[in-house]
Design an enzyme around this catalytic site. Structure first.
Site, PDB file in Angstrom:
ATOM      1  N   THR A  50      33.513  46.564  75.496  1.00 50.85           N
ATOM      2  CA  THR A  50      33.354  47.741  76.643  1.00 50.85           C
ATOM      3  C   THR A  50      31.663  47.989  76.348  1.00 50.85           C
ATOM      4  O   THR A  50      30.937  48.472  77.191  1.00 50.85           O
ATOM      5  CB  THR A  50      33.905  48.731  76.221  1.00 50.85           C
ATOM      6  OG1 THR A  50      34.222  49.141  75.038  1.00 50.85           O
ATOM      7  CG2 THR A  50      35.538  48.708  76.939  1.00 50.85           C
ATOM      8  N   THR A  51      31.462  48.016  74.857  1.00 53.31           N
ATOM      9  CA  THR A  51      30.130  48.294  74.630  1.00 53.31           C
ATOM     10  C   THR A  51      28.989  47.306  75.148  1.00 53.31           C
ATOM     11  O   THR A  51      28.043  47.704  75.762  1.00 53.31           O
ATOM     12  CB  THR A  51      29.717  48.622  73.118  1.00 53.31           C
ATOM     13  OG1 THR A  51      30.921  49.329  72.855  1.00 53.31           O
ATOM     14  CG2 THR A  51      28.646  49.466  72.772  1.00 53.31           C
ATOM     15  N   ASP A 339      42.996  47.602  71.915  1.00 52.72           N
ATOM     16  CA  ASP A 339      41.859  46.439  72.146  1.00 52.72           C
ATOM     17  C   ASP A 339      42.606  45.291  71.403  1.00 52.72           C
ATOM     18  O   ASP A 339      42.142  44.083  72.123  1.00 52.72           O
ATOM     19  CB  ASP A 339      40.754  46.870  71.124  1.00 52.72           C
ATOM     20  CG  ASP A 339      39.792  48.020  72.047  1.00 52.72           C
ATOM     21  OD1 ASP A 339      40.280  48.178  73.312  1.00 52.72           O
ATOM     22  OD2 ASP A 339      38.682  48.216  71.495  1.00 52.72           O
TER      23      ASP A 339
END
Length: 502
Positions: A50-51, A339
């Site tokens: 996501t980053t 995750d």
């Protein structure tokens, strides 16, 4: 490092998950909102990276401004990934463990070693459904429930071979709280007298009529219970209500009962013990009874009672029980577990590996640079720019390790330019330039492919925007008129006596 955020309702979120942070931000800029959506998409699709997707999209925008007219597409980048991807055996637990660990190594739970990775692999292999051709589908949201209970230590967390839910039996004193090899019946209907849809008035002429009415209710409930008891269940669970009279009949027959259970929990129990949820007691069949559970038990954890249906044979749903010191820690552990489960699910779905540590991005970058030299004229520049953008990820990694960025990047680019080993990257813990296979720093193919696609396509979309028109009027205080421009005094007419207001 973790970030501490205050969310809208005044609660505290402690996390370093890109999506969790961006979700809490209140941003008015439309382009920034669009970028935040990328992180959310990435989280929903593959659960990790996501980053990275935000970093990459930002860098793409940065380098692509000059080539606004060119149509650039992520297909070249994905083709490179296909070339260097390595197949993985999903039954090889060591390889799976290494992969999941490398994905959560940067997270808070990385310090607990294999704990979270083990939980994630156990849960996803339990709840997986074979689709044939070596592919497995895992529905994390539906069939894996994460139950967070404050107290105990993180090491007490485990994956149950079955399910648990926050309910006790209806009559604790009269019904059994522990049953070995229970026969379980799951209902989706109330076990009580039917109430009228709309208000009904009954006029009774004599006292006997009242008794008849009561007898009819009793008879109706008795019939329902007889139909259920015909199949000799040990445990009856319903999503709706269960009246006192039904409770009496069931407890007399030595049957434990649980009422008002959530539909999602009921579905999980059905998957775990092999029962079928029945809508009408009269339609019950022997095949609907769940017999695969080894133990039903009610335990008290903290102040609350939890029912466990465990030791199931080949369950297709499970519960992950998380213990921890405080709510904040549990929430962060749950995010990390989600995750990790997403990564495990991606590997089961598409069993291919790519190198982590910035190696994939550097390989893509080197390939695009080579391609640009074979392209004539102005067309070559977008390739070079994109190649530059892909270097953002390894560059950020190097900054995080505290290395000399320029020198190390040059070394890495040199190693990748001659194409000797596409698996050379940087080890985030030690800062060494090594082969990622040796250090077991891996990434899942689906995460990387999704990151590249999302980042490039969104950068293309945002670059096509040439103006932003806002449909929102800024509210002004009544009677204030147009907002005044702040007056700036020059050095000559500034009054030395006047204090500057705070």
């Amino acid at each position: 490092m973790l970030k501490m955020l205050l969310d809208a309702s005044g609660g505290i979120v402690v996390t370093n998950d890109g999506n969790a942070i961006l979700r809490e931000l209140d941003i008015a800029h439309p382009a920034a909102k669009s970028m935040i959506e990328l992180s959310r998409t990435q989280d929903e699709e593959v659960g990790d990276g996501t980053t990275s997707v935000i970093v990459l999209a930002g860098e793409m925008l940065h380098v692509a401004e000059t080539f606004i007219e060119k149509n650039y597409h992520p297909t070249d980048a994905i083709a490179v990934l296909d070339k260097i991807a390595m197949p993985v055996d999903v039954n090889d637990r060591e390889a799976m463990l290494g992969l999941v660990k490398s994905s959560i190594g940067t997270k808070f739970t990385g310090q607990f070693g294999d704990l979270i990775a083990d939980l994630a692999i156990d849960a996803t292999t339990t709840a997986g459904v074979d689709l044939g051709q070596g592919m497995r589908e895992v529905d994390i949201k539906k069939y894996i429930k994460v139950e967070k209970i404050p107290g105990g230590q993180l090491e007490d967390s485990m994956v149950l071979k079955g399910v648990m839910f926050n309910k006790d039996v209806v009559a604790p004193g009269k019904m059994r709280r522990k049953i070995v090899n229970p026969r379980i019946i799951l209902l989706d209907c109330p076990v009580e007298y039917k109430k009228g849809e709309n208000q009904t008035n009954a006029e009774l002429m004599s006292e006997e009529d009242w008794k008849v009415l009561l007898d009819m209710e009793e008879e109706y409930i008795k019939n329902l219970c007889v139909q259920i008891l015909k199949f000799k269940p040990d445990l009856v669970i319903t999503e709706k209500g269960l009246s006192d009279m039904a409770m009496h009949y069931l407890s007399k027959a030595g049957v434990s009962a649980i009422r008002r259970l959530r539909k999602t929990d009921n579905n999980r129990i059905a998957k775990a013990c092999g029962a079928v949820i029945v809508n009408r007691p009269e339609e019950l069949q022997e095949s609907d009874v769940g017999t695969r559970a080894g133990l039903f038990e009610v335990k008290k954890i903290g102040d609350e009672f939890f029912s466990f249906i465990i030791e199931c044979k080949d369950p297709k749903a499970c519960t992950v029980l998380l213990r921890g010191a405080s709510k904040d820690i549990l929430n962060e552990v749950e995010r990390n577990l989600q995750d990790a489960m997403s990564v495990a699910r991606n590997i089961l779905k598409n069993p291919k590996l790519l190198p982590g540590g910035g190696a994939s991005e550097l390989t893509v970058s080197a390939t695009l640079k080579q391609k640009s030299s074979s392209v004539e004229g102005v067309e070559k520049w977008p390739y070079e720019a994109a190649a530059l953008a892909f270097e953002a990820i390894p560059r950020t990694l190097l900054q995080n390790c505290g290395l000399n960025v320029i020198r190390t990047m040059t070394q890495l680019q040199g190693k990748h330019a001659n194409g000797e080993n596409p698996w050379v990257g940087v080890d985030g813990r030690t800062g060494d330039i090594v082969d990622m296979k040796e250090r077991k720093i891996w990434d899942s193919y689906s995460v990387k492919a999704q990151t590249f696609k999302t980042a490039i396509e969104s950068a293309c979309m945002l670059l096509r925007i040439d103006d932003i028109v806002s449909g929102i009027k800024k509210k002004q205080a009544p009677g204030s008129g147009a907002p005044k421009q702040p007056q700036i005094e020059t050095g000559e007419d500034a009054d030395t006596e006047q204090m500057i207001p705070e």
